[in-house]
Design a protein around this motif. Structure first.
Motif, PDB file in Angstrom:
ATOM      1  N   UNK A 291       0.807  -1.231   0.000  1.00  0.00           N
ATOM      2  CA  UNK A 291       0.000   0.000   0.000  1.00  0.00           C
ATOM      3  C   UNK A 291       0.837   1.276   0.000  1.00  0.00           C
ATOM      4  N   UNK A 292       1.917   1.298   0.809  1.00  0.00           N
ATOM      5  CA  UNK A 292       2.765   2.491   0.843  1.00  0.00           C
ATOM      6  C   UNK A 292       3.437   2.695  -0.508  1.00  0.00           C
ATOM      7  N   UNK A 293       3.861   1.601  -1.131  1.00  0.00           N
ATOM      8  CA  UNK A 293       4.459   1.689  -2.459  1.00  0.00           C
ATOM      9  C   UNK A 293       3.477   2.185  -3.491  1.00  0.00           C
ATOM     10  N   UNK A 294       2.232   1.746  -3.385  1.00  0.00           N
ATOM     11  CA  UNK A 294       1.195   2.227  -4.303  1.00  0.00           C
ATOM     12  C   UNK A 294       0.985   3.728  -4.140  1.00  0.00           C
ATOM     13  N   UNK A 295       1.029   4.203  -2.899  1.00  0.00           N
ATOM     14  CA  UNK A 295       0.869   5.641  -2.659  1.00  0.00           C
ATOM     15  C   UNK A 295       2.045   6.417  -3.235  1.00  0.00           C
ATOM     16  N   UNK A 296       3.249   5.839  -3.154  1.00  0.00           N
ATOM     17  CA  UNK A 296       4.424   6.477  -3.748  1.00  0.00           C
ATOM     18  C   UNK A 296       4.291   6.552  -5.264  1.00  0.00           C
ATOM     19  N   UNK A 297       3.789   5.477  -5.868  1.00  0.00           N
ATOM     20  CA  UNK A 297       3.575   5.481  -7.314  1.00  0.00           C
ATOM     21  C   UNK A 297       2.562   6.558  -7.695  1.00  0.00           C
ATOM     22  N   UNK A 298       1.482   6.661  -6.902  1.00  0.00           N
ATOM     23  CA  UNK A 298       0.478   7.695  -7.156  1.00  0.00           C
ATOM     24  C   UNK A 298       1.104   9.084  -7.068  1.00  0.00           C
ATOM     25  N   UNK A 299       1.883   9.340  -6.012  1.00  0.00           N
ATOM     26  CA  UNK A 299       2.505  10.649  -5.849  1.00  0.00           C
ATOM     27  C   UNK A 299       3.446  10.962  -7.000  1.00  0.00           C
ATOM     28  N   UNK A 300       4.242   9.966  -7.419  1.00  0.00           N
ATOM     29  CA  UNK A 300       5.199  10.175  -8.517  1.00  0.00           C
ATOM     30  C   UNK A 300       4.477  10.559  -9.797  1.00  0.00           C
ATOM     31  N   UNK A 301       3.433   9.823 -10.119  1.00  0.00           N
ATOM     32  CA  UNK A 301       2.698  10.052 -11.364  1.00  0.00           C
ATOM     33  C   UNK A 301       1.919  11.363 -11.295  1.00  0.00           C
ATOM     34  N   UNK A 302       1.350  11.655 -10.129  1.00  0.00           N
ATOM     35  CA  UNK A 302       0.623  12.924  -9.958  1.00  0.00           C
ATOM     36  C   UNK A 302       1.564  14.110 -10.084  1.00  0.00           C
ATOM     37  N   UNK A 303       2.748  14.005  -9.432  1.00  0.00           N
ATOM     38  CA  UNK A 303       3.737  15.084  -9.544  1.00  0.00           C
ATOM     39  C   UNK A 303       4.143  15.300 -11.008  1.00  0.00           C
ATOM     40  N   UNK A 304       4.343  14.212 -11.721  1.00  0.00           N
ATOM     41  CA  UNK A 304       4.760  14.310 -13.121  1.00  0.00           C
ATOM     42  C   UNK A 304       3.737  15.082 -13.943  1.00  0.00           C
ATOM     43  N   UNK A 305       2.485  14.704 -13.823  1.00  0.00           N
ATOM     44  CA  UNK A 305       1.437  15.353 -14.616  1.00  0.00           C
ATOM     45  C   UNK A 305       1.256  16.804 -14.184  1.00  0.00           C
ATOM     46  N   UNK A 306       1.327  17.059 -12.889  1.00  0.00           N
ATOM     47  CA  UNK A 306       1.169  18.423 -12.397  1.00  0.00           C
ATOM     48  C   UNK A 306       2.249  19.334 -12.964  1.00  0.00           C
ATOM     49  N   UNK A 307       3.508  18.897 -12.887  1.00  0.00           N
ATOM     50  CA  UNK A 307       4.599  19.729 -13.373  1.00  0.00           C
ATOM     51  C   UNK A 307       4.498  19.954 -14.878  1.00  0.00           C
ATOM     52  N   UNK A 308       4.055  18.939 -15.600  1.00  0.00           N
ATOM     53  CA  UNK A 308       3.853  19.094 -17.041  1.00  0.00           C
ATOM     54  C   UNK A 308       2.764  20.133 -17.315  1.00  0.00           C
TER      55      UNK A 308
END
Length: 418
Positions: A291-308
């Motif tokens: 679950x913690x890893x899934x949350x990290x994946x979510x944060x990584x992908x969300x950060x990527x799209x936000x910065x784009x």
């Protein structure tokens, strides 16, 4: 997935902070909102309006993205408690959080008793042992203890006193794994904070074979030059990645007229750049576990799209939109793999400005990483200063962040489906 209206996107910033159980499973999320309409500063306006907006738009939107049985904590100031605003939210999901500056006056206590009778779970926010809050504690199902502002001895005493009562203990502002372990040993039931997003570097730790393959794949798609046959062979060597990638390619997100049956066909049809972007997301999601890893994946992908998205809104972005996407995507790679970011950057051929931002050096690109971190932690005052100091649009930032959250949820959920 619910559609998000322009009014909603223009109205407020939103932070979704995970709450973990003792096994680091996701118990639920706290929703934190800040009004931004008509202002260049992240100005809350008033608490009643902010909470009303959460009830009208935010809660329903985020609720669709959580798993069955998970809870959503929402802050309630005094007036909203007295006006019965919680009635608009489902008792089986909503946790009514009593803000720390609400006082246990008779009318407030009566409103809370009525909420409990209707099946709502009550949580007392930011408890640090202050006098006079005993009536709240008697009613509360959950007491949130602010661990950051307490000494070790104070924390032990408060936990000892609360353990004698029939309440769940939630450790707030748990910022590293050491604090998580300490709170776990003290007997806390729930944990909130960003301890899961701090790198826990273990000397001599080796990357697993599967993650090593994924790192090699990440390296192969981090540069400009590529060979279709070499890339096809690399992807096909990993069954899990191949499966995930083809599923993405055939999803509605790509809108391709014909079904894709091979990786080489995908590269030829949609182009290297688009394929590389989606492949990076799949690889990071695949490297996470639990679950913690899934949350990290979510944060990584969300950060990527936000910065784009933020980059596309700006007249003068420090890096191309594709590089800003990579900045967000790789920003938690050290946590996912348990290795220093400096070492990882030696294995990934990324441009200098991007590399400097990722290893923590201050530059024009690192500013935008700070921006998304403020959004995640609901550090509204610092966020406002960053927006004002860099002549950004608060509405564009709010809009981009909410759109990125929705998009990341769709990507992660799609990647986790069987």
């Amino acid at each position: 997935m619910a559609e998000c209206s322009d009014v909603f996107l223009d109205s407020f910033f939103v932070a979704r902070q995970p709450v973990f159980d003792v096994h680091k499973g996701i118990w639920g999320y706290e929703l934190l909102f800040r009004n931004s309409e008509g202002s260049n500063v992240a100005d809350v306006g008033d608490e009643d309006a902010a909470t009303s907006q959460v009830i009208a738009d935010g809660f329903g939107l985020i609720q669709e993205d959580i798993d069955e049985g998970q809870r959503l904590l929402v802050n309630f100031p005094r007036n909203m408690l007295l006006e019965g605003a919680a009635d608009f939210l489902p008792a089986e999901v909503c946790v009514v959080e009593i803000l720390e500056h609400v006082q246990p006056e008779p009318d407030v206590l009566e409103a809370l008793k009525e909420l409990k009778e209707r099946g709502y779970v009550l949580a007392l926010d930011d408890y640090i042992g202050q006098d006079g809050f005993e009536p709240f504690i008697e009613l509360a199902d959950i007491v949130k203890v602010d661990c950051l502002d307490l000494s070790p001895d104070e924390l032990v005493n408060i936990v000892g006193n609360l353990k004698q009562l029939d309440v769940m203990l939630l450790a707030e502002k748990v910022e590293d794994n050491e604090m998580f372990q300490r709170c776990l040993e003290l007997g806390f039931d729930l944990f909130q904070g960003f301890f899961f997003s701090r790198p826990e570097i273990i000397p001599g730790k080796k990357v697993s074979t599967s993650n090593l393959n994924r790192m090699q794949l990440l390296s192969s798609i981090s540069g400009e030059d590529f060979d279709v046959d070499d890339l096809t062979e690399a992807i096909n060597s990993d069954v899990s990645v191949s499966y995930r990638l083809l599923k993405f390619m055939n999803s509605a997100a790509f809108g391709l007229p014909n079904e894709i049956h091979s990786i080489k066909q995908a590269i030829t049809l949609i182009g290297y750049r688009k394929l590389a972007g989606w492949l990076r997301m799949i690889l990071l999601s695949d490297m996470s576990s639990g679950p913690a890893g899934n949350e990290l994946a979510f944060l990584s992908i969300k950060r990527a799209k936000f910065l784009e998205l933020v980059c596309l809104e700006m007249k003068h972005c420090p890096l191309p939109a594709e590089s800003m996407f990579m900045l967000g995507l790789f920003s938690l790679l050290d946590v996912l793999l348990g290795r220093p970011m400096e070492e990882l950057m030696e294995e990934l051929p990324v441009e200098k400005e991007l590399m400097l931002a990722l290893i923590g050096k201050e530059n024009n690109a690192s500013l935008y990483l700070d921006l998304v971190k403020c959004l995640e932690k609901a550090e509204w005052d610092k966020l406002g200063r960053l927006i004002m100091g860099n002549n950004l649009s608060s509405l564009a930032v709010a809009r981009s962040h909410m759109a990125a959250m929705q998009w990341a949820n769709e990507v992660v959920l799609m990647g986790r489906e069987d």
